[in-house]
Design a protein around this motif. Structure first.
Motif, PDB file in Angstrom:
ATOM      1  N   VAL A   1       0.872  -1.165   0.000  1.00  0.00           N
ATOM      2  CA  VAL A   1       0.000   0.000   0.000  1.00  0.00           C
ATOM      3  C   VAL A   1       0.914   1.222   0.000  1.00  0.00           C
ATOM      4  CG1 VAL A   1      -1.594   1.372   1.407  1.00  0.00           C
ATOM      5  CG2 VAL A   1      -1.981  -1.080   1.124  1.00  0.00           C
ATOM      6  N   PHE A   2       0.576   2.226  -0.784  1.00  0.00           N
ATOM      7  CA  PHE A   2       1.397   3.436  -0.881  1.00  0.00           C
ATOM      8  C   PHE A   2       0.740   4.578  -0.094  1.00  0.00           C
ATOM      9  CE2 PHE A   2       2.361   1.193  -4.913  1.00  0.00           C
ATOM     10  CZ  PHE A   2       3.742   1.063  -4.753  1.00  0.00           C
ATOM     11  N   VAL A   3       1.559   5.243   0.714  1.00  0.00           N
ATOM     12  CA  VAL A   3       1.094   6.399   1.484  1.00  0.00           C
ATOM     13  C   VAL A   3       1.936   7.604   1.082  1.00  0.00           C
ATOM     14  CG1 VAL A   3       0.570   7.295   3.771  1.00  0.00           C
ATOM     15  CG2 VAL A   3       0.638   4.817   3.391  1.00  0.00           C
TER      16      VAL A   3
ATOM     17  N   ALA B   1       3.446  11.302  -6.292  1.00  0.00           N
ATOM     18  CA  ALA B   1       3.574   9.994  -5.661  1.00  0.00           C
ATOM     19  C   ALA B   1       2.993   8.901  -6.557  1.00  0.00           C
ATOM     20  CB  ALA B   1       2.873  10.003  -4.306  1.00  0.00           C
ATOM     21  N   ASN B   2       1.901   9.209  -7.247  1.00  0.00           N
ATOM     22  CA  ASN B   2       1.312   8.242  -8.175  1.00  0.00           C
ATOM     23  C   ASN B   2       2.298   7.842  -9.261  1.00  0.00           C
ATOM     24  OD1 ASN B   2      -1.273   7.607  -7.262  1.00  0.00           O
ATOM     25  ND2 ASN B   2      -2.164   9.464  -8.122  1.00  0.00           N
TER      26      ASN B   2
ATOM     27  N   ASP C   1       1.812  -5.830  -6.141  1.00  0.00           N
ATOM     28  CA  ASP C   1       0.345  -5.821  -6.159  1.00  0.00           C
ATOM     29  C   ASP C   1      -0.158  -4.808  -5.143  1.00  0.00           C
ATOM     30  OD1 ASP C   1      -2.364  -6.307  -6.039  1.00  0.00           O
ATOM     31  OD2 ASP C   1      -2.172  -8.480  -6.089  1.00  0.00           O
ATOM     32  N   ALA C   2      -0.836  -3.785  -5.634  1.00  0.00           N
ATOM     33  CA  ALA C   2      -1.374  -2.749  -4.741  1.00  0.00           C
ATOM     34  C   ALA C   2      -2.887  -2.867  -4.595  1.00  0.00           C
ATOM     35  CB  ALA C   2      -1.000  -1.364  -5.271  1.00  0.00           C
TER      36      ALA C   2
ATOM     37  N   GLY D   1      -9.520   2.092  -6.734  1.00  0.00           N
ATOM     38  CA  GLY D   1      -9.164   3.273  -5.960  1.00  0.00           C
ATOM     39  C   GLY D   1      -7.863   3.890  -6.439  1.00  0.00           C
ATOM     40  N   PRO D   2      -7.561   5.107  -5.991  1.00  0.00           N
ATOM     41  CA  PRO D   2      -6.291   5.745  -6.376  1.00  0.00           C
ATOM     42  C   PRO D   2      -5.106   4.936  -5.873  1.00  0.00           C
ATOM     43  CG  PRO D   2      -7.389   6.971  -4.636  1.00  0.00           C
ATOM     44  CD  PRO D   2      -8.373   5.958  -5.095  1.00  0.00           C
ATOM     45  N   LEU D   3      -4.022   4.955  -6.651  1.00  0.00           N
ATOM     46  CA  LEU D   3      -2.847   4.157  -6.305  1.00  0.00           C
ATOM     47  C   LEU D   3      -2.221   4.623  -5.009  1.00  0.00           C
ATOM     48  CD1 LEU D   3      -0.916   1.912  -7.144  1.00  0.00           C
ATOM     49  CD2 LEU D   3       0.346   3.581  -8.518  1.00  0.00           C
TER      50      LEU D   3
END
Length: 1005
Positions: free
Chosen positions: A228-230, A246-247, A270-271, A280-282
């Motif tokens: 998961v990216f924050v 960030a995307n 895999d996100a 949803g947004p990446l």
């Protein structure tokens, strides 16, 4: 002669090669003589080292390829000859992984990584992985950098694989090192991406959160790496710009790892575990993540967060993310339908496996890794709210914590730990060969042999592996079912002093989380059953763990546990009851304990029947006990009981007791999936007919005791569903009574006697009792309830010749003899033959009359507020629709088609189809609808304990109906959808076949 003087067998004879484990002898001999080995093939130590590998042929071929490619071949071979640890490591890797052999052939200098890094004495750390990967990427950009990242990754993978196959690292250590390598690879890839995109790198902070096996530090050799990216905006940058940057970085990072270059790919990033999944947004800001989890997240998303861990990128942001979301994880168990959601997700995983693969699925199949992981995670979520020691990402660490705290028994935890290690090792060995993402046990004997030898199985590798695999999966299934329940017993049983035990509060929390609506009551039942040191309590403690799991798997576990306690209280001191459950409750042919749990938790009807005669539980332990008894056997037993009784009331009470027991037998068989719907209908009809026969005998005997010989013969004619052998659990017995005076007896005397006896039959069967009543409905007789209850044949003939209406002809279509004087009954049927099968059929006017009658019933008799799409009797495509179609065809054509002269609906459909009166496709649709509606009616009665023609409105009851009909309790929507689909199709056939194009009938509807 000394041993040194003994003649020595040549190093590489064919016989020795076979004994050393080679399978392709010709290739092995040729490879041992390959010039690239510089004579090493004659070294006995070298041959012994090859023999110790998983696949000597593969190891030898890999070494030849490496030696051919190595610029420092002599150094390689001298090191191989002089350094046993290196020899074991390099040959061990080559003998288990063709993919790593390919890598060494392309990059022969990497063999030195297994010399310079002492895998026996040290463990590769994240810092080591960072150093290797950073060195590989030094000064490179673009495609060369991507190739270098892959080469560096596999160089690190070599050190892990070497420790693995040589036994220097156990499975959890290997999995943790693979996760650490994944984190270091993500970090290196992110550094590379930042260099490629310097503007975006300045515009955002980006943290990569590892999820799943990567987050839990239990990664496979080849697996999607879940992340998961924050994102956060640095000072002076707007949030929108930061998220956009960030995307781009996150997308580039994913491609850097998953793209295929000349050096292949690493793994997929895999996100899809991010909020809203792939839709949803990446990337999101931390605030956006929190807003989603607070408002929209599903249960499975909190389960996924159990293993979340910062693995790359901005470490401070990663820690902040974890500090913010962790509290939400540990309150998830309080969500509505929490356990049902977790169980449903596990079922969906199993259901998604192709049928041909289920038996070979190491990860997802029954008894596989997922069973262990889901069980452990559910217990963590249930108890982790109040017990911080359980908040672990690793499955084995969490299992150990659950055991230490008493939530899981020590023996059970040890069994699951061993099974998990075995299954994960098996999964690793499967993947190592080609470094491909798979969890399927191969079918090829050569592949199975290599995997088995790599796991230390040598005497019969394939046989040993298959045996161990089956044993472990069976053990996992057993422990998976038991895991939740044993500690509940420990909470209430009198244990030895100092033994770890689950607290009563924790046990109540477990009950609540597992779907029990009244945990306090469940605890009381458990205390009553399992407390104490008696033999009875000891046996109950053995049985209850798995029985509690069966109860919890039902729509109403509270009712199942309560009924079990009530039956046990009634029978617990008998010598046979607990022995029956103990000796046939663990997989024996009777399986009485499992059968009992399933039946008691099915609804209210079965427990109500059993509690009035607890001894009937013996039926559940008899291999033939669930087979409905024949009409003849029932009548023999009932008439014998009636003959022994001192009076009519006690006689019919005995008959009703037999009926109650047989109803329980039929319900139990139905719940456990034995008979088809036709068999259920016939069995219920036979039981009621035999009971009616007994009641008639009792009434006649009572008359004769008081007034002398019976002056009339009586026959009872079954009507409606009774005559069609289609009765349900809540059906009345529709009948007509016919009598005939005995010779030389006045008509008036015979009529009074017949009237008295028939009224007595109805009274006796409806006397308030602990046994369910059998209601006699004689309203289909001539003149209905206004007419005499019983008539002579002559009276029936006069009525039908002069006054009979069309509806009475229709009702007589299902008339059949059920009890009493058989000859009189047959003459009655001969009498009504021309009434129900009129010569020439019925005319168009009568057809229109029947259609108007049907339309009026639809309009007037459907209960107020009832949904016509789900009312099983009068709704669209329901029972009445199908039955009226058949009856119309019988009235029109039975005079010329003898096969139509049947009383059963399905038999009538089949006869109409075979005679060409009904299209085969239409007949099948109508049959399906009739069967489905009948099954629903029966299921509703089993669940609610009272009859109804509509689906229950109560969620638990509807869930029970769904489960009985083959759906999960939480899949009531699919049940209703399937029912509406089947009946919608049937209604279309009814509109076309029954109503046709008749404008009058259409208008009347």
């Amino acid at each position: 002669m000394t041993s040194a003087d003994q003649p020595r067998e040549p190093a590489a004879t064919d016989g020795r090669l076979v004994r050393l484990g080679f399978t392709d002898i010709a290739s092995a001999a040729r490879n041992l003589r390959d010039p690239a080995l510089l004579g090493a093939g004659d070294d006995p130590l070298f041959l012994d080292a090859l023999a110790a590998t998983a696949d000597p042929d593969l190891a030898l071929l890999g070494l030849v390829r490496l030696a051919e490619a190595a610029a420092d071949r002599s150094v390689l071979l001298s090191t191989l000859a002089s350094a046993k640890p290196f020899r074991d490591r390099i040959l061990g890797v080559l003998g288990v992984s063709a993919a790593l052999g390919d890598h060494l052939a392309r990059h022969p200098d990497d063999w030195r990584s297994l010399v310079t890094y002492d895998v026996r004495d040290a463990r590769p750390t994240p810092a080591y992985f960072h150093t290797v990967l950073a060195g590989a990427l030094t000064g490179l950009r673009g495609d060369p950098a991507l190739d270098a990242l892959r080469v560096g990754y596999r160089r690190c993978l070599l050190s892990i694989a070497a420790r693995d196959v040589c036994g220097s690292a156990d499975e959890p250590t290997v999995a943790a090192e693979l996760a650490d390598l994944a984190g270091a690879t993500l970090d290196a890839a992110l550094d590379l991406v930042r260099r490629e995109h310097p503007v975006e790198a300045e515009q955002c902070r980006l943290a990569v959160i590892g999820m799943g096996k990567c987050g839990g530090r239990e990664l496979n050799y080849i697996s999607d790496v879940d992340v998961v990216f924050v994102a956060e905006a640095p000072p002076g940058v707007s949030e929108g710009i930061a998220v956009a940057a960030a995307n781009r970085l996150a997308g580039a990072l994913m491609r850097a790892c998953s793209a295929t270059t000349v050096e292949g790919s690493i793994w997929e990033v895999d996100a899809n575990l991010r909020p809203e999944g792939r839709n949803g947004p990446l990337t999101r800001t931390l605030a956006s993540h929190l807003a989603y989890y607070e408002r929209w997240a599903k249960t499975w998303e909190f389960q996924a967060l159990l293993k979340a861990r910062p693995v790359a990128g901005d470490a401070a942001l990663g820690r902040k993310y974890m500090d913010s979301v962790s509290p939400m994880v540990w309150t998830a168990a309080g969500r509505e339908n929490f356990v049902a959601d977790v169980q449903a997700m596990r079922r969906r995983v199993v259901d998604s496996i192709p049928a041909r693969e289920v038996a070979r699925e190491v990860k997802l199949g029954p008894g596989g890794l997922r069973d262990i992981e889901f069980a452990v995670q559910l217990l963590q979520l249930v108890h982790g709210k109040s017990d911080p020691t359980l908040r672990r990402g690793s499955t084995l660490e969490a299992l150990a914590a659950l055991s230490a705290a008493g939530y899981v028994g020590r023996d059970d935890a040890a069994g699951l730990d061993a099974a998990y290690r075995f299954l994960r090792t098996l999964e690793h060995r499967i993947q190592l060969f080609r470094l491909r993402r798979t969890h399927l046990l191969p079918t090829d004997a050569g592949e199975l042999r290599r995997i088995a030898r790599s796991m230390g199985m040598r005497s019969d590798p394939v046989g040993e592996l298959e045996k161990a695999w089956k044993q472990q999966t069976l053990e996992v299934r057993r422990l998976h079912e038991k895991l939740f329940y044993r500690p509940l017993l420990d909470a209430v049983a009198r244990l030895k002093a100092g033994e770890q035990r689950l607290t009563a509060e924790a046990a109540r929390a477990r009950f609540e989380a597992l779907g029990y609506a009244d945990p306090a009551a469940a605890m009381r039942h458990l205390e009553a059953l399992a407390s104490g040191v008696s033999r009875r309590a000891s046996i109950q403690r053995t049985l209850l763990p798995v029985m509690l799991s069966w109860f919890a798997d039902s729509a109403d576990p509270d009712a199942g546990l309560l009924a079990f306690r009530q039956v046990s209280d009634a029978l617990g001191n008998t010598h046979w009851y607990l022995r029956l459950l103990r000796d046939s409750g663990a997989g024996a042919s009777g399986a009485a304990a499992e059968n009992m749990a399933r039946v008691l938790a099915s609804g209210r009807l079965a427990p109500d029947l059993l509690l009035r005669a607890p001894e009937a539980v013996a039926i559940l332990g008899d291999g033939d006990g669930l087979r409905p008894r024949s009409r003849a056997a029932l009548e023999t037993e009932i008439l014998a009981a009636v003959g022994r009784a001192p009076g009519p009331e006690s006689a019919v009470q005995a008959a009703r007791s037999v009926r109650r027991r047989e109803l329980f037998r039929i319900v139990a068989a139905d719940v456990l999936g034995r008979p088809a719907v036709d068999a259920i209908g016939r069995a219920l009809t036979d039981v009621n007919a035999a009971t009616l026969t007994g009641a008639l005998r009792a009434a006649v005997d009572g008359f004769e005791r008081e007034r002398g010989p019976m002056p009339a013969r009586i026959a009872i004619i079954a009507m409606g569903r009774f005559g069609g052998y289609e009765q349900g659990y809540g059906s009345d017995a529709d009948v007509m009574f016919v009598y005939e005076p005995i010779e030389d007896v006045p008509e008036e005397s015979a009529a009074k006697a017949a009237q008295r006896v028939c009224n007595e039959v109805r009274r006796l069967l409806q006397i308030p009792s602990t046994d369910p009543p059998l209601l006699i409905d004689a309203d289909l007789r001539p003149e209905g309830r206004q007419g005499p209850l019983v008539r002579t044949l002559a009276s029936y003939r006069a009525y039908y010749e002069r006054w009979s209406k069309l509806w009475e002809s229709q009702a007589l279509l299902r008339a059949d003899v059920t009890s009493g004087d058989a000859d009189l009954g047959r003459r009655f049927l001969a009498l009504v033959e021309p009434v129900r099968y009129p010569c020439g059929g019925i005319d168009d006017g009568q057809v229109r009359e029947i259609r108007r009658m049907k339309a009026r019933i639809e309009a007037e008799r459907l209960p107020r507020g009832a949904d016509p799409t789900t009312h099983t009797k009068l709704g669209r495509g329901g029972l009445a629709d199908v039955e009226w179609v058949v009856q119309l065809l019988q009235l029109r054509h039975a005079h010329e088609v003898p096969a139509l002269r049947v009383t059963g609906t399905r038999q009538g459909l089949a006869a109409a189809r075979d005679a060409g009166l009904l299209d085969a496709h239409d007949a099948r649709i109508l049959d399906d609808a009739w069967v489905e509606a009948t099954r629903v009616r029966n299921a509703v009665m089993i669940v609610r304990g009272r009859s109804s023609d509509s689906f229950p409105s109560d969620v638990r009851e509807l869930g029970g109906v769904a489960r009985l009909l083959g759906h999960a309790s939480d899949e009531t929507g699919s049940l209703l959808e399937e029912y509406r689909r089947v009946t919608r199709l049937a209604r279309a056939v009814v509109e076309r076949v029954f109503y046709g194009e008749d404008e009058t009938s259409t208008g009347s509807r």
